[in-house]
Design a protein around this motif. Structure first.
Motif, mmCIF file in Angstrom:
data_model
loop_
_atom_site.group_PDB
_atom_site.id
_atom_site.type_symbol
_atom_site.label_atom_id
_atom_site.label_comp_id
_atom_site.label_asym_id
_atom_site.label_seq_id
_atom_site.Cartn_x
_atom_site.Cartn_y
_atom_site.Cartn_z
ATOM 1 N N LEU A 190 0.811 -1.218 0.000
ATOM 2 C CA LEU A 190 0.000 0.000 0.000
ATOM 3 C C LEU A 190 0.845 1.270 0.000
ATOM 4 N N GLY A 191 2.143 1.145 0.125
ATOM 5 C CA GLY A 191 2.993 2.299 0.361
ATOM 6 C C GLY A 191 3.244 2.435 1.847
ATOM 7 N N PRO A 192 4.303 3.119 2.237
ATOM 8 C CA PRO A 192 4.705 3.136 3.648
ATOM 9 C C PRO A 192 3.856 4.017 4.553
ATOM 10 N N ARG A 193 3.139 5.013 4.001
ATOM 11 C CA ARG A 193 2.386 5.964 4.825
ATOM 12 C C ARG A 193 0.908 5.857 4.504
ATOM 13 N N VAL A 194 0.135 5.387 5.481
ATOM 14 C CA VAL A 194 -1.271 5.059 5.270
ATOM 15 C C VAL A 194 -2.128 5.779 6.300
ATOM 16 N N ALA A 195 -3.346 6.135 5.914
ATOM 17 C CA ALA A 195 -4.321 6.666 6.870
ATOM 18 C C ALA A 195 -5.612 5.873 6.768
ATOM 19 N N ASP A 196 -6.232 5.671 7.903
ATOM 20 C CA ASP A 196 -7.544 5.021 8.012
ATOM 21 C C ASP A 196 -8.517 6.092 8.504
ATOM 22 N N LEU A 197 -9.344 6.606 7.592
ATOM 23 C CA LEU A 197 -10.268 7.690 7.940
ATOM 24 C C LEU A 197 -11.592 7.115 8.426
ATOM 25 N N GLY A 198 -12.068 7.614 9.565
ATOM 26 C CA GLY A 198 -13.276 7.064 10.169
ATOM 27 C C GLY A 198 -13.021 5.645 10.624
ATOM 28 N N VAL B 47 -7.802 7.971 12.197
ATOM 29 C CA VAL B 47 -8.600 9.173 12.445
ATOM 30 C C VAL B 47 -10.027 8.755 12.769
ATOM 31 N N GLU B 48 -10.513 9.162 13.938
ATOM 32 C CA GLU B 48 -11.855 8.765 14.371
ATOM 33 C C GLU B 48 -12.482 9.873 15.208
ATOM 34 N N ALA B 49 -13.755 10.184 14.917
ATOM 35 C CA ALA B 49 -14.457 11.263 15.612
ATOM 36 C C ALA B 49 -15.093 10.819 16.912
ATOM 37 N N ASP B 50 -15.336 9.510 17.080
ATOM 38 C CA ASP B 50 -15.977 8.989 18.288
ATOM 39 C C ASP B 50 -14.894 8.690 19.329
ATOM 40 N N HIS B 51 -14.894 9.451 20.412
ATOM 41 C CA HIS B 51 -13.864 9.314 21.434
ATOM 42 C C HIS B 51 -13.869 7.914 22.045
ATOM 43 N N THR B 52 -15.047 7.318 22.206
ATOM 44 C CA THR B 52 -15.151 5.974 22.781
ATOM 45 C C THR B 52 -14.559 4.935 21.846
ATOM 46 N N ALA B 53 -14.884 5.041 20.554
ATOM 47 C CA ALA B 53 -14.325 4.113 19.572
ATOM 48 C C ALA B 53 -12.814 4.256 19.493
ATOM 49 N N LEU B 54 -12.330 5.486 19.569
ATOM 50 C CA LEU B 54 -10.896 5.715 19.505
ATOM 51 C C LEU B 54 -10.176 5.068 20.687
ATOM 52 N N ALA B 55 -10.789 5.097 21.864
ATOM 53 C CA ALA B 55 -10.195 4.441 23.029
ATOM 54 C C ALA B 55 -10.058 2.937 22.789
ATOM 55 N N CYS B 56 -11.057 2.342 22.131
ATOM 56 C CA CYS B 56 -10.966 0.920 21.785
ATOM 57 C C CYS B 56 -9.856 0.694 20.766
ATOM 58 N N ALA B 57 -9.752 1.594 19.789
ATOM 59 C CA ALA B 57 -8.733 1.447 18.747
ATOM 60 C C ALA B 57 -7.327 1.498 19.327
ATOM 61 N N ARG B 58 -7.119 2.316 20.344
ATOM 62 C CA ARG B 58 -5.791 2.398 20.969
ATOM 63 C C ARG B 58 -5.374 1.042 21.547
ATOM 64 N N ILE B 59 -6.357 0.241 21.956
ATOM 65 C CA ILE B 59 -6.058 -1.095 22.470
ATOM 66 C C ILE B 59 -5.883 -2.077 21.316
ATOM 67 N N TYR C 214 -5.807 10.017 16.171
ATOM 68 C CA TYR C 214 -6.317 11.383 16.102
ATOM 69 C C TYR C 214 -7.819 11.379 16.414
ATOM 70 N N TRP C 215 -8.177 12.087 17.486
ATOM 71 C CA TRP C 215 -9.597 12.321 17.749
ATOM 72 C C TRP C 215 -9.973 13.553 16.936
ATOM 73 N N ALA C 216 -10.576 13.325 15.774
ATOM 74 C CA ALA C 216 -10.784 14.416 14.830
ATOM 75 C C ALA C 216 -11.892 14.062 13.854
ATOM 76 N N ASP C 217 -12.446 15.099 13.236
ATOM 77 C CA ASP C 217 -13.383 14.948 12.132
ATOM 78 C C ASP C 217 -12.562 14.696 10.878
ATOM 79 N N ALA C 218 -12.717 13.525 10.284
ATOM 80 C CA ALA C 218 -11.904 13.165 9.123
ATOM 81 C C ALA C 218 -12.098 14.127 7.963
ATOM 82 N N VAL C 219 -13.255 14.764 7.880
ATOM 83 C CA VAL C 219 -13.540 15.680 6.775
ATOM 84 C C VAL C 219 -12.598 16.888 6.803
ATOM 85 N N THR C 220 -12.205 17.330 7.987
ATOM 86 C CA THR C 220 -11.357 18.522 8.107
ATOM 87 C C THR C 220 -9.926 18.196 8.536
ATOM 88 N N TRP C 221 -9.625 16.938 8.797
ATOM 89 C CA TRP C 221 -8.304 16.539 9.284
ATOM 90 C C TRP C 221 -7.237 16.744 8.223
#
Length: 324
Positions: free
Chosen positions: A182-190, A212-224, A234-241
């Motif tokens: 995929l190339g070395p630098r990847v982003a997963d939006l939402g 990149v995820e806007a739901d703080h609860t989902a992001l906490a799960c993703a960190r695990i 990134y806790w952020a709106d992917a549209v503006t990130w």
């Protein structure tokens, strides 16, 4: 003022500070509530809504266990999440807990269940919904607490997050369609609770994966789920990130609603964000429900667009060479 809350205040509801307002959405008018941090606080884990209330001057946090005097809970659609919110509000509040919900969000069912546990004031009906309140009593709602650990298909999830009950089949289709490199630098939006990122991190040719995820609860799960030195969260709106580095690949299974009605403009915003953050030769891999009209937007932002996989429910696009 939100119409049902205004009606309740006119019919005997009295609120004391500090007040906790849990999960309001922009459609809920809180303009009559005080903004001072020691008086009222908004709890909102969804970043675009968090930003909305913070911009209005409210003391806004994504989550909290702090005690409060009274609490207002605006019901979400997910019943397990609604119950967990009521438990938490009743645990934090010393005074009353107010429940405000639309019929389409299951307020009648919640009211019926709450009445079996505590004495309820009113309810009042207005604007296709109901509002009621009761004296906080954490022991009456102990079995409604969110599980400290919720593991499904080997991944950590939580009540109310997208695909909380298991791997989303669209994301699984997208993963199976991705090429080996995929190339070395990847982003997963939402990115949700991190399924795609966790699987991508098993590859040995990646230098960084930006989740990149806007739901703080989902992001906490993703960190695990996606704990790895190459992962960036990134806790952020992917549209503006904006990515901190040019991206070789973007993968995404974008949301298409924040309410019950489908809103394709959300996915269209994700497509524009992907094109903006990719290198000149970068590639977007995207999965979407078959009925959603994304082809025009993809062709506006990318020189080449192909349907790489799909079935009668989903379609996977490979879009390359973003237009500037």
């Amino acid at each position: 003022m939100s119409p049902r809350l205004e009606l309740a205040l006119q019919n005997g509801l009295s609120l004391s500070s500090p007040l906790s307002v849990i999960c309001p959405v922009p459609a809920h008018d809180l303009s009559a509530l005080p903004r001072a941090a020691q008086v009222a606080q908004v709890v909102q884990p969804f970043k675009p809504f968090y930003d909305h209330f913070a911009a209005q001057g409210f003391d806004t946090v994504p989550e909290t266990d702090d005690r409060c005097e009274d609490a207002i809970v605006f019901l979400p659609r997910a019943k397990a999440l609604a119950r967990a919110m009521i438990h938490l509000a009743s645990s934090r509040a010393r005074g009353v807990v107010v429940i405000d919900g639309a019929k389409t969000d299951g307020v009648d069912s919640i009211l019926k269940d709450v009445r079996k546990r505590v004495s309820v004031e009113w309810p009042l009906s207005k604007a296709h919904g109901k509002i009621f309140w009761f004296q906080a009593d954490p022991q009456s709602f102990e079995d409604w607490a969110a599980p400290k650990t919720q593991i499904v298909d080997g991944y950590h999830t939580a009540p109310g997050v997208f695909s909380a009950d298991g791997i989303d089949p669209a994301s699984a289709m997208l993963l199976n369609a991705l090429p080996a490199k995929l190339g070395p630098r990847v982003a997963d939006l939402g990115a949700g609770w991190g399924y795609l990122t966790a699987e991508l991190l098993k590859r040995d040719n990646l230098k960084s994966v930006h989740l990149v995820e806007a739901d703080h609860t989902a992001l906490a799960c993703a960190r695990i789920n996606a704990s790895d030195p190459e992962a960036r969260f990134y806790w952020a709106d992917a549209v503006t990130w904006s990515a901190p580095e040019p991206l070789d690949t973007v993968v995404m299974n974008p949301p298409f609603h924040t309410s019950r009605s489908a809103d394709p403009t959300l996915g269209q915003g994700f497509i524009a964000a992907a094109a903006r953050n990719l290198t000149r030769n970068g590639t977007l891999w995207m999965v979407a429900n078959r009925h959603l009209p994304y082809e025009t937007t993809l062709n506006e932002h990318f020189a080449r667009v192909d349907e790489a996989a799909g079935d009668n429910r989903f379609k996977v696009f490979e879009a390359s060479r973003p237009r500037r």
